[in-house]
Design a protein around this motif. Structure first.
Motif, PDB file in Angstrom:
ATOM      1  N   VAL A  22       0.993  -0.210   1.542  1.00 25.63           N
ATOM      2  CA  VAL A  22       1.238  -0.258   0.099  1.00 25.63           C
ATOM      3  C   VAL A  22       0.914   1.110  -0.487  1.00 25.63           C
ATOM      4  O   VAL A  22      -0.176   1.642  -0.257  1.00 25.63           O
ATOM      5  CB  VAL A  22       0.379  -1.347  -0.578  1.00 25.63           C
ATOM      6  CG1 VAL A  22       0.552  -1.319  -2.082  1.00 25.63           C
ATOM      7  CG2 VAL A  22       0.723  -2.721  -0.021  1.00 25.63           C
ATOM      8  N   ARG A  23       1.880   1.672  -1.266  1.00 22.32           N
ATOM      9  CA  ARG A  23       1.703   2.981  -1.900  1.00 22.32           C
ATOM     10  C   ARG A  23       2.188   2.892  -3.339  1.00 22.32           C
ATOM     11  O   ARG A  23       3.365   2.617  -3.576  1.00 22.32           O
ATOM     12  CB  ARG A  23       2.510   4.056  -1.169  1.00 22.32           C
ATOM     13  CG  ARG A  23       2.032   4.335   0.237  1.00 22.32           C
ATOM     14  CD  ARG A  23       2.965   5.309   0.955  1.00 22.32           C
ATOM     15  NE  ARG A  23       2.436   5.664   2.261  1.00 22.32           N
ATOM     16  CZ  ARG A  23       1.673   6.718   2.504  1.00 22.32           C
ATOM     17  NH1 ARG A  23       1.351   7.544   1.533  1.00 22.32           N
ATOM     18  NH2 ARG A  23       1.224   6.962   3.710  1.00 22.32           N
ATOM     19  N   CYS A  24       1.278   3.112  -4.287  1.00 23.64           N
ATOM     20  CA  CYS A  24       1.666   3.111  -5.701  1.00 23.64           C
ATOM     21  C   CYS A  24       0.579   3.805  -6.519  1.00 23.64           C
ATOM     22  O   CYS A  24      -0.478   4.150  -6.001  1.00 23.64           O
ATOM     23  CB  CYS A  24       1.930   1.700  -6.205  1.00 23.64           C
ATOM     24  SG  CYS A  24       0.498   0.654  -6.229  1.00 23.64           S
ATOM     25  N   ALA A  25       0.853   3.985  -7.804  1.00 24.71           N
ATOM     26  CA  ALA A  25      -0.116   4.649  -8.677  1.00 24.71           C
ATOM     27  C   ALA A  25      -1.243   3.691  -9.066  1.00 24.71           C
ATOM     28  O   ALA A  25      -2.419   3.977  -8.860  1.00 24.71           O
ATOM     29  CB  ALA A  25       0.585   5.196  -9.918  1.00 24.71           C
ATOM     30  N   ASN A  26      -0.875   2.554  -9.637  1.00 26.20           N
ATOM     31  CA  ASN A  26      -1.854   1.581 -10.119  1.00 26.20           C
ATOM     32  C   ASN A  26      -1.642   0.261  -9.390  1.00 26.20           C
ATOM     33  O   ASN A  26      -0.535  -0.276  -9.382  1.00 26.20           O
ATOM     34  CB  ASN A  26      -1.694   1.373 -11.623  1.00 26.20           C
ATOM     35  CG  ASN A  26      -1.924   2.657 -12.384  1.00 26.20           C
ATOM     36  OD1 ASN A  26      -3.057   3.107 -12.539  1.00 26.20           O
ATOM     37  ND2 ASN A  26      -0.846   3.284 -12.834  1.00 26.20           N
ATOM     38  N   LEU A  27      -2.699  -0.250  -8.795  1.00 18.07           N
ATOM     39  CA  LEU A  27      -2.600  -1.448  -7.964  1.00 18.07           C
ATOM     40  C   LEU A  27      -3.689  -2.435  -8.347  1.00 18.07           C
ATOM     41  O   LEU A  27      -4.866  -2.075  -8.421  1.00 18.07           O
ATOM     42  CB  LEU A  27      -2.739  -1.057  -6.487  1.00 18.07           C
ATOM     43  CG  LEU A  27      -2.776  -2.162  -5.452  1.00 18.07           C
ATOM     44  CD1 LEU A  27      -1.497  -2.988  -5.480  1.00 18.07           C
ATOM     45  CD2 LEU A  27      -3.001  -1.564  -4.070  1.00 18.07           C
ATOM     46  N   VAL A  28      -3.278  -3.677  -8.600  1.00 19.64           N
ATOM     47  CA  VAL A  28      -4.206  -4.766  -8.879  1.00 19.64           C
ATOM     48  C   VAL A  28      -4.020  -5.780  -7.761  1.00 19.64           C
ATOM     49  O   VAL A  28      -2.917  -6.298  -7.565  1.00 19.64           O
ATOM     50  CB  VAL A  28      -3.925  -5.433 -10.249  1.00 19.64           C
ATOM     51  CG1 VAL A  28      -4.884  -6.592 -10.490  1.00 19.64           C
ATOM     52  CG2 VAL A  28      -4.018  -4.403 -11.363  1.00 19.64           C
ATOM     53  N   VAL A  29      -5.097  -6.065  -7.016  1.00 18.39           N
ATOM     54  CA  VAL A  29      -5.008  -6.960  -5.865  1.00 18.39           C
ATOM     55  C   VAL A  29      -5.903  -8.175  -6.076  1.00 18.39           C
ATOM     56  O   VAL A  29      -7.112  -8.043  -6.217  1.00 18.39           O
ATOM     57  CB  VAL A  29      -5.423  -6.239  -4.557  1.00 18.39           C
ATOM     58  CG1 VAL A  29      -5.334  -7.188  -3.372  1.00 18.39           C
ATOM     59  CG2 VAL A  29      -4.578  -5.004  -4.330  1.00 18.39           C
ATOM     60  N   ASN A  30      -5.271  -9.351  -6.090  1.00 19.97           N
ATOM     61  CA  ASN A  30      -6.019 -10.604  -6.100  1.00 19.97           C
ATOM     62  C   ASN A  30      -5.523 -11.492  -4.966  1.00 19.97           C
ATOM     63  O   ASN A  30      -5.875 -12.640  -4.871  1.00 19.97           O
ATOM     64  CB  ASN A  30      -5.886 -11.321  -7.446  1.00 19.97           C
ATOM     65  CG  ASN A  30      -7.025 -12.295  -7.687  1.00 19.97           C
ATOM     66  OD1 ASN A  30      -8.119 -12.125  -7.156  1.00 19.97           O
ATOM     67  ND2 ASN A  30      -6.772 -13.314  -8.464  1.00 19.97           N
ATOM     68  N   GLY A  31      -4.676 -10.925  -4.094  1.00 17.73           N
ATOM     69  CA  GLY A  31      -4.126 -11.627  -2.945  1.00 17.73           C
ATOM     70  C   GLY A  31      -4.546 -10.930  -1.664  1.00 17.73           C
ATOM     71  O   GLY A  31      -5.627 -10.348  -1.585  1.00 17.73           O
ATOM     72  N   TYR A  32      -3.645 -10.963  -0.668  1.00 17.10           N
ATOM     73  CA  TYR A  32      -3.954 -10.471   0.678  1.00 17.10           C
ATOM     74  C   TYR A  32      -3.018  -9.331   1.057  1.00 17.10           C
ATOM     75  O   TYR A  32      -1.806  -9.456   0.899  1.00 17.10           O
ATOM     76  CB  TYR A  32      -3.784 -11.634   1.662  1.00 17.10           C
ATOM     77  CG  TYR A  32      -3.944 -11.265   3.111  1.00 17.10           C
ATOM     78  CD1 TYR A  32      -5.201 -11.215   3.688  1.00 17.10           C
ATOM     79  CD2 TYR A  32      -2.835 -10.997   3.896  1.00 17.10           C
ATOM     80  CE1 TYR A  32      -5.352 -10.884   5.031  1.00 17.10           C
ATOM     81  CE2 TYR A  32      -2.979 -10.672   5.243  1.00 17.10           C
ATOM     82  CZ  TYR A  32      -4.233 -10.623   5.801  1.00 17.10           C
ATOM     83  OH  TYR A  32      -4.373 -10.302   7.117  1.00 17.10           O
ATOM     84  N   ILE A  33      -3.597  -8.236   1.550  1.00 18.51           N
ATOM     85  CA  ILE A  33      -2.818  -7.118   2.071  1.00 18.51           C
ATOM     86  C   ILE A  33      -3.356  -6.775   3.456  1.00 18.51           C
ATOM     87  O   ILE A  33      -4.548  -6.527   3.617  1.00 18.51           O
ATOM     88  CB  ILE A  33      -2.908  -5.867   1.174  1.00 18.51           C
ATOM     89  CG1 ILE A  33      -2.343  -6.144  -0.220  1.00 18.51           C
ATOM     90  CG2 ILE A  33      -2.174  -4.688   1.825  1.00 18.51           C
ATOM     91  CD1 ILE A  33      -2.512  -4.992  -1.198  1.00 18.51           C
ATOM     92  N   ALA A  34      -2.448  -6.769   4.448  1.00 14.18           N
ATOM     93  CA  ALA A  34      -2.799  -6.339   5.795  1.00 14.18           C
ATOM     94  C   ALA A  34      -2.035  -5.041   6.046  1.00 14.18           C
ATOM     95  O   ALA A  34      -0.853  -5.063   6.348  1.00 14.18           O
ATOM     96  CB  ALA A  34      -2.420  -7.397   6.824  1.00 14.18           C
TER      97      ALA A  34
END
Length: 132
Positions: A62-74
């Motif tokens: 994942v590549r971005c400026a602003n990231l909000v994570v409340n899930g799952y990233i592998a």
């Protein structure tokens, strides 16, 4: 989020029942409620926003400026401006960020790396070149 000047509107939505196989490139605001099996890359610029809801699952970089994570990233995560890890956020992979806001309950299994101001975190052209 504290003092963020990012775009607040969401242009695109990947619904909870959607599953994407392959890389996803976007501009503006994107909210993911479903699954993405591939890389998620925002165009260059400080106003891109990616929201990964508590139901979302991303298996890829994942590549971005602003990231909000409340899930799952592998996969590896690169946030050139702000990364907000909400209570149900889970990241399995290395994380590169400029600003980090981490709520209680969020977890990262990987290395956290602070990017200095002016240090490039990513370029869309580099991500596209790696696909070839």
């Amino acid at each position: 989020m504290f003092g963020r000047n990012a775009k607040s509107e969401i242009d695109s939505l990947i619904g909870i029942s959607a599953r994407i196989e392959g890389d996803l490139c976007f501009t503006g605001g994107l909210r993911i409620d479903g699954e993405v099996h591939g890389n998620v890359v925002a165009a260059d610029g400080p106003d891109n926003v990616l929201i990964v809801s508590e139901h979302a699952r991303i298996e890829g970089e994942v590549r971005c400026a602003n990231l909000v994570v409340n899930g799952y990233i592998a996969g590896s995560v690169f946030a050139s401006e702000l990364l907000e890890l909400q209570p149900k956020g889970r990241i399995i992979g290395d994380v590169h960020y400029k600003l980090l806001e981490m709520h209680g309950g969020a977890t990262v299994t990987g290395k956290l790396t602070h990017q200095l101001t002016g240090e490039p975190v990513f370029h869309l052209a580099v991500a596209e070149a790696s696909e070839a």
